[in-house]
Enzyme design. Structure first.
Site, PDB file in Angstrom:
ATOM      1  N   ARG A 119       0.861  -1.188   0.000  1.00  0.00           N
ATOM      2  CA  ARG A 119       0.000   0.000   0.000  1.00  0.00           C
ATOM      3  C   ARG A 119       0.895   1.235   0.000  1.00  0.00           C
ATOM      4  NH1 ARG A 119      -2.577   3.065   4.699  1.00  0.00           N
ATOM      5  NH2 ARG A 119      -3.687   4.638   3.503  1.00  0.00           N
ATOM      6  N   HIS A 163      -2.700  10.997   0.790  1.00  0.00           N
ATOM      7  CA  HIS A 163      -2.128  10.788   2.122  1.00  0.00           C
ATOM      8  C   HIS A 163      -1.472  12.111   2.529  1.00  0.00           C
ATOM      9  CE1 HIS A 163      -0.791   7.400   5.012  1.00  0.00           C
ATOM     10  NE2 HIS A 163      -0.440   8.532   5.591  1.00  0.00           N
ATOM     11  N   GLU A 209      -7.282   8.793   6.337  1.00  0.00           N
ATOM     12  CA  GLU A 209      -7.462   9.389   7.668  1.00  0.00           C
ATOM     13  C   GLU A 209      -7.957  10.826   7.729  1.00  0.00           C
ATOM     14  OE1 GLU A 209      -3.994   8.864  10.094  1.00  0.00           O
ATOM     15  OE2 GLU A 209      -4.222   6.700  10.129  1.00  0.00           O
ATOM     16  N   ASN A 337      -7.382   2.047   9.663  1.00  0.00           N
ATOM     17  CA  ASN A 337      -6.046   2.102  10.257  1.00  0.00           C
ATOM     18  C   ASN A 337      -6.221   1.948  11.756  1.00  0.00           C
ATOM     19  OD1 ASN A 337      -5.337   2.737   7.665  1.00  0.00           O
ATOM     20  ND2 ASN A 337      -4.611   4.805   8.109  1.00  0.00           N
ATOM     21  N   TYR A 339      -4.466   1.650  15.427  1.00  0.00           N
ATOM     22  CA  TYR A 339      -3.311   1.793  16.322  1.00  0.00           C
ATOM     23  C   TYR A 339      -3.727   1.660  17.777  1.00  0.00           C
ATOM     24  CZ  TYR A 339      -0.552   3.346  12.352  1.00  0.00           C
ATOM     25  OH  TYR A 339       0.113   3.389  11.151  1.00  0.00           O
ATOM     26  N   GLU A 398      -3.561  -0.030   8.075  1.00  0.00           N
ATOM     27  CA  GLU A 398      -2.331   0.283   8.811  1.00  0.00           C
ATOM     28  C   GLU A 398      -2.443  -0.304  10.204  1.00  0.00           C
ATOM     29  OE1 GLU A 398      -1.111   4.430   9.121  1.00  0.00           O
ATOM     30  OE2 GLU A 398      -1.578   4.766   7.009  1.00  0.00           O
TER      31      GLU A 398
HETATM   32  C1  GBH Z   1      -0.986   7.080  10.709  1.00  0.00           C
HETATM   33  O1  GBH Z   1      -1.723   7.940  11.515  1.00  0.00           O
HETATM   34  C2  GBH Z   1      -0.621   7.754   9.406  1.00  0.00           C
HETATM   35  O2  GBH Z   1      -1.497   7.349   8.377  1.00  0.00           O
HETATM   36  C3  GBH Z   1       0.789   7.515   8.990  1.00  0.00           C
HETATM   37  O3  GBH Z   1       1.115   8.400   7.966  1.00  0.00           O
HETATM   38  C4  GBH Z   1       1.692   7.656  10.185  1.00  0.00           C
HETATM   39  O4  GBH Z   1       3.051   7.607   9.867  1.00  0.00           O
HETATM   40  C5  GBH Z   1       1.353   6.561  11.141  1.00  0.00           C
HETATM   41  O5  GBH Z   1       0.010   6.602  11.495  1.00  0.00           O
HETATM   42  C6  GBH Z   1       2.138   6.584  12.440  1.00  0.00           C
HETATM   43  O6  GBH Z   1       1.849   7.728  13.158  1.00  0.00           O
HETATM   44  O7  GBH Z   1       1.180  14.207  17.703  1.00  0.00           O
HETATM   45  O8  GBH Z   1      -0.460  14.254  19.469  1.00  0.00           O
HETATM   46  O9  GBH Z   1      -0.794  15.556  17.473  1.00  0.00           O
HETATM   47  C7  GBH Z   1      -2.177   7.412  12.760  1.00  0.00           C
HETATM   48  C8  GBH Z   1      -3.095   8.397  13.445  1.00  0.00           C
HETATM   49  C9  GBH Z   1      -3.154  10.735  13.785  1.00  0.00           C
HETATM   50  C10 GBH Z   1      -1.792   9.386  15.150  1.00  0.00           C
HETATM   51  C11 GBH Z   1      -2.344  11.960  14.179  1.00  0.00           C
HETATM   52  C12 GBH Z   1      -0.987  10.599  15.550  1.00  0.00           C
HETATM   53  C13 GBH Z   1      -1.046  12.957  15.905  1.00  0.00           C
HETATM   54  C14 GBH Z   1      -1.076  12.999  17.388  1.00  0.00           C
HETATM   55  N1  GBH Z   1      -2.345   9.557  13.842  1.00  0.00           N
HETATM   56  N2  GBH Z   1      -1.815  11.771  15.493  1.00  0.00           N
HETATM   57  S1  GBH Z   1      -0.230  14.345  18.021  1.00  0.00           S
END
Ligand code: GBH
Length: 492
Positions: A119, A163, A209, A337, A339, A398
């Site tokens: 991807r 993205h 996202e 995605n 996490y 993701e």
């Molecule tokens: C993904 O976002 C992204 O799609 C990808 O590009 C990225 O590299 C990956 O995760 C790992 O982060 O710093 O407190 O403002 C995951 C969701 C949304 C999590 C934005 C982090 C920022 C938090 N992300 N968020 S903050």
């Protein structure tokens, strides 16, 4: 579906999964899977469905570099990262992983892992340097080369159209996603890509996202374009995001070759029940619907929830019935995605029936402070999507984690924290597939360390360690782990 989620199945699967996780780690240099398989490892309790698609993911601005090459226009991330103080150490994606030039080697890394799919995202400003207007075929050619290289190595290309690297010109002229013209331009760009790549690219994601690029970029100002919108302006921006998605789906349908499948990659906010009683589970379903009201819920249901509209009041977005129809254009699959999760509990005193339970300070998280380690996110996420919206085909687009990743004396990175994270999440994913939740594949974020947005190069998410000075990629322990999972189609 509900029949498949019987209490007995739950108990059986939960029990066997925890038993089965007591196996020793394979040695680093492992003989072929067939020689090392033990009775426990091949037991059905560890297996993923036949044909499950294992992949890895990256995104254009995070890996490509070559920001001025072959006619690429500037994006809001070029502007943002070049504004002092916005990114840790003022890092930029100017060079990043130089994937633009090193993609052939990177495809070999994937081949060595045994992944079935990759991807990646297409940089809109490579294809349309101004966002709209004349196309730049030289920019698109990079993706032609990449796609051909992937297919020649037996890897299926899964392409994301957006993205986060919005052409700067659209930000300047229309306020980016604040303006409806950006949604329209996105649709046109999607149509163009469809007519040039879908002879070979069979899976396309529109947008990555909303929950990140709008909330972090337009509301909190931490990502590009660094705005802090509130009220109606913010809600209208959210609306233009989902509208852009819908227009892209329509343009893809109109221009793509037959058999192209269309979906999205959303970081759905997953509500997990504090524990598994029917009251908390029902509250978590309801919470997932409400907490995604502006994004995945309106896309799936074709309307904003009553609760969202009521709480927004005079700040509710302005939209037409036609907009809602476009936004909810049917999808072939839903990508999420995954996490982390938001815990909720049933709460009869709340008008929505649930209450959020914040993570206590001591809750374990990865080096990225937002990344609370909550493996059941990857069970509840797809289960809610299947239950709430009857999704027939789901991808985990993701999943992964950051780690401090310091090379040992021998140059290798022994990221046992990442391996533990991945095994815990995959155990929960297997629980979902075993219960019949239709998850068809999983993309691990990320193939290699890369530009982690506002964190610059400080947080590493890769299966491969990248030495940015030499651009050398070295597989971490987690790469060995993932290769074994893929080879066996099972937990190891
Ligand atoms: C993904 O976002 C992204 O799609 C990808 O590009 C990225 O590299 C990956 O995760 C790992 O982060 O710093 O407190 O403002 C995951 C969701 C949304 C999590 C934005 C982090 C920022 C938090 N992300 N968020 S903050």
């Amino acid at each position: 579906m509900s029949k498949k989620f019987s209490r007995r199945t739950f108990a059986k699967i939960a029990g066997s999964a925890s038993l089965a996780s007591v196996v020793e780690l394979p040695a680093l240099a492992t003989p072929p899977a067939s020689q090392t398989r033990t009775a426990t490892q091949s037991s059905p309790a560890r297996q993923f469905p036949r044909g499950f698609i294992w992949g890895t993911a990256t995104a254009s601005y995070q890996v490509e570099g070559a920001v001025k090459e072959d006619g690429r226009g500037p994006s809001i991330w070029d502007t943002f990262s070049h504004t002092p103080g916005k990114v840790v150490n003022n890092a930029t994606g100017d060079i990043a992983n130089d994937h633009y030039h090193l993609y052939k080697g990177d495809v070999q890394l994937m081949k060595a892992l045994g992944v079935k799919a990759y991807r990646f995202s297409i940089a809109w400003p490579r294809v349309f340097p101004n966002g709209d207007g004349p196309a730049n075929p030289k920019g698109l050619d990079f993706y032609n080369r990449l796609v051909d290289e992937l297919l020649a190595n037996g890897i299926q290309p899964f392409a994301t159209l957006y993205h986060w690297d919005l052409p700067q010109s659209l930000q300047d002229r229309f306020g980016g996603w604040e303006g409806r013209d950006t949604s329209k331009a996105f649709g046109d760009y999607a149509g163009y890509v469809a007519s040039h790549l879908t002879d070979r690219v069979k899976h396309i994601f529109t947008i990555n996202e909303f929950g990140a690029f709008i909330e972090v970029g337009y509301r909190r100002g931490v990502h590009a374009p660094g705005l802090k919108l509130t009220g109606l302006r913010l809600n209208q921006t959210r609306h233009h995001g989902v509208l852009g998605h819908g227009l892209a789906v329509q343009a893809l349908r109109a221009n793509a070759k037959r058999g192209t499948k269309i979906g999205i990659a959303e970081n759905i906010t997953v509500a997990a029940p504090v524990f598994e009683t029917s009251a908390h589970i029902a509250a978590a379903e309801q919470a997932t619907r409400e907490m995604n009201a502006q994004y995945l819920t309106v896309i799936q249901e074709g309307k904003y929830t009553d609760w969202y509209l009521k709480s927004a009041g005079a700040d509710a977005p302005k939209f037409t019935a036609e907009d809602l129809k476009i936004i909810s254009s049917p999808l072939d699959f839903v990508g999420i995605n995954i996490y982390t999760t938001q815990f909720v509990r049933a709460d009869e005193s709340s008008p929505t029936g649930f209450a959020q339970v914040p993570h206590p300070k001591s809750f374990p998280h990865a080096p990225s402070p937002w990344l609370f380690v909550t493996p059941d996110a990857i069970y509840w996420g797809p289960r809610h999507v299947a239950k709430l919206w009857c999704a027939k085909e789901i991808y985990i687009t993701e999943n992964g984690c950051s780690s401090s990743d310091e090379p040992a004396q021998d140059g290798r990175v022994y990221d046992t924290d990442r391996v533990t994270y991945l095994r815990s999440y995959l155990t929960q994913l297997r629980r979902a597939t075993a219960e019949g939740v239709p998850v068809r594949g999983y993309f691990l974020w990320s193939l290699m360390d890369n530009f982690e947005w506002a964190d610059g190069y400080t947080n590493r998410f890769g299966l491969h360690y990248v030495d940015y000075a030499s651009q050398k990629r070295t597989p971490k322990l987690s790469a060995d782990f993932y290769r074994e999972v893929i080879a066996r189609n099972a937990l190891v």
